[in-house]
Scaffold this motif. Structure first.
Motif, PDB file in Angstrom:
ATOM      1  N   ALA A  61     -95.878 -32.568 -33.232  1.00 27.25           N
ATOM      2  CA  ALA A  61     -96.698 -32.973 -32.084  1.00 27.25           C
ATOM      3  C   ALA A  61     -97.380 -34.272 -32.495  1.00 27.25           C
ATOM      4  O   ALA A  61     -97.873 -34.394 -33.620  1.00 27.25           O
ATOM      5  CB  ALA A  61     -97.740 -31.907 -31.756  1.00 27.25           C
ATOM      6  N   ILE A  62     -97.363 -35.244 -31.596  1.00 27.65           N
ATOM      7  CA  ILE A  62     -97.978 -36.532 -31.893  1.00 27.65           C
ATOM      8  C   ILE A  62     -98.885 -36.929 -30.741  1.00 27.65           C
ATOM      9  O   ILE A  62     -98.727 -36.465 -29.612  1.00 27.65           O
ATOM     10  CB  ILE A  62     -96.925 -37.632 -32.155  1.00 27.65           C
ATOM     11  CG1 ILE A  62     -95.950 -37.763 -30.973  1.00 27.65           C
ATOM     12  CG2 ILE A  62     -96.166 -37.359 -33.440  1.00 27.65           C
ATOM     13  CD1 ILE A  62     -94.914 -38.860 -31.137  1.00 27.65           C
ATOM     14  N   GLY A  63     -99.866 -37.765 -31.036  1.00 30.01           N
ATOM     15  CA  GLY A  63    -100.774 -38.238 -29.993  1.00 30.01           C
ATOM     16  C   GLY A  63    -101.346 -39.592 -30.360  1.00 30.01           C
ATOM     17  O   GLY A  63    -101.326 -39.997 -31.528  1.00 30.01           O
ATOM     18  N   ASN A  64    -101.865 -40.270 -29.357  1.00 31.32           N
ATOM     19  CA  ASN A  64    -102.509 -41.559 -29.613  1.00 31.32           C
ATOM     20  C   ASN A  64    -103.998 -41.335 -29.907  1.00 31.32           C
ATOM     21  O   ASN A  64    -104.482 -40.204 -29.921  1.00 31.32           O
ATOM     22  CB  ASN A  64    -102.298 -42.511 -28.433  1.00 31.32           C
ATOM     23  CG  ASN A  64    -102.899 -41.999 -27.138  1.00 31.32           C
ATOM     24  OD1 ASN A  64    -103.720 -41.089 -27.125  1.00 31.32           O
ATOM     25  ND2 ASN A  64    -102.482 -42.579 -26.034  1.00 31.32           N
ATOM     26  N   ALA A  65    -104.733 -42.417 -30.130  1.00 25.11           N
ATOM     27  CA  ALA A  65    -106.147 -42.311 -30.492  1.00 25.11           C
ATOM     28  C   ALA A  65    -106.944 -41.586 -29.405  1.00 25.11           C
ATOM     29  O   ALA A  65    -107.805 -40.751 -29.706  1.00 25.11           O
ATOM     30  CB  ALA A  65    -106.728 -43.690 -30.761  1.00 25.11           C
ATOM     31  N   PHE A  66    -106.671 -41.895 -28.141  1.00 28.87           N
ATOM     32  CA  PHE A  66    -107.378 -41.239 -27.038  1.00 28.87           C
ATOM     33  C   PHE A  66    -107.150 -39.730 -27.065  1.00 28.87           C
ATOM     34  O   PHE A  66    -108.082 -38.941 -26.918  1.00 28.87           O
ATOM     35  CB  PHE A  66    -106.926 -41.834 -25.699  1.00 28.87           C
ATOM     36  CG  PHE A  66    -107.601 -41.203 -24.519  1.00 28.87           C
ATOM     37  CD1 PHE A  66    -108.930 -41.479 -24.223  1.00 28.87           C
ATOM     38  CD2 PHE A  66    -106.911 -40.320 -23.705  1.00 28.87           C
ATOM     39  CE1 PHE A  66    -109.558 -40.885 -23.131  1.00 28.87           C
ATOM     40  CE2 PHE A  66    -107.518 -39.727 -22.619  1.00 28.87           C
ATOM     41  CZ  PHE A  66    -108.852 -40.012 -22.331  1.00 28.87           C
ATOM     42  N   TRP A  67    -105.889 -39.316 -27.257  1.00 31.18           N
ATOM     43  CA  TRP A  67    -105.572 -37.890 -27.306  1.00 31.18           C
ATOM     44  C   TRP A  67    -106.311 -37.225 -28.463  1.00 31.18           C
ATOM     45  O   TRP A  67    -106.904 -36.151 -28.315  1.00 31.18           O
ATOM     46  CB  TRP A  67    -104.062 -37.672 -27.437  1.00 31.18           C
ATOM     47  CG  TRP A  67    -103.676 -36.244 -27.252  1.00 31.18           C
ATOM     48  CD1 TRP A  67    -103.317 -35.641 -26.093  1.00 31.18           C
ATOM     49  CD2 TRP A  67    -103.640 -35.223 -28.262  1.00 31.18           C
ATOM     50  NE1 TRP A  67    -103.056 -34.302 -26.310  1.00 31.18           N
ATOM     51  CE2 TRP A  67    -103.251 -34.024 -27.641  1.00 31.18           C
ATOM     52  CE3 TRP A  67    -103.911 -35.208 -29.625  1.00 31.18           C
ATOM     53  CZ2 TRP A  67    -103.118 -32.834 -28.332  1.00 31.18           C
ATOM     54  CZ3 TRP A  67    -103.782 -34.013 -30.322  1.00 31.18           C
ATOM     55  CH2 TRP A  67    -103.392 -32.847 -29.669  1.00 31.18           C
TER      56      TRP A  67
END
Length: 98
Positions: A61-67
């Protein structure tokens, strides 16, 4: 395809290293990164019980800074699946209000 060579255990796999590097560069350039995996570090296996046995961390699972800011206590767990070559993962986003 694993992000990093440490995401592999066992015999050499057939994934060309230039594809691995290219994928990792695209992910990094998009400003996204992994949710830390808790538990067994690999999510896929092949040839269990043979000299050609290999395990890799394919699923993630990956996400950006906002996530990551929205879900700072999120965790990713590896689960057991004795009849499959893929081990399931469970994303706990910990939505409890503090």
């Amino acid at each position: 395809m694993t992000f990093y060579m440490t995401g592999r255990k066992g015999v050499e796999c057939c994934t060309p290293l230039h594809l691995l590097r290219g994928f990792r560069e695209v992910v990094n350039s998009c400003g996204i990164w992994d949710v830390e995996l808790t538990g067994y570090p690999f999510t896929w296996s092949r040839c269990r019980g043979s000299p050609r046995f290999v395990e890799e961390r394919l699923d993630r699972a990956i996400g950006n800074a906002f996530w990551h800011e929205m879900f700072p206590r999120s965790r990713l767990f590896s689960l057991v699946a004795p009849t499959s070559d893929h081990y399931p993962i469970l994303l706990d986003m910990d939505l409890a209000v503090v």
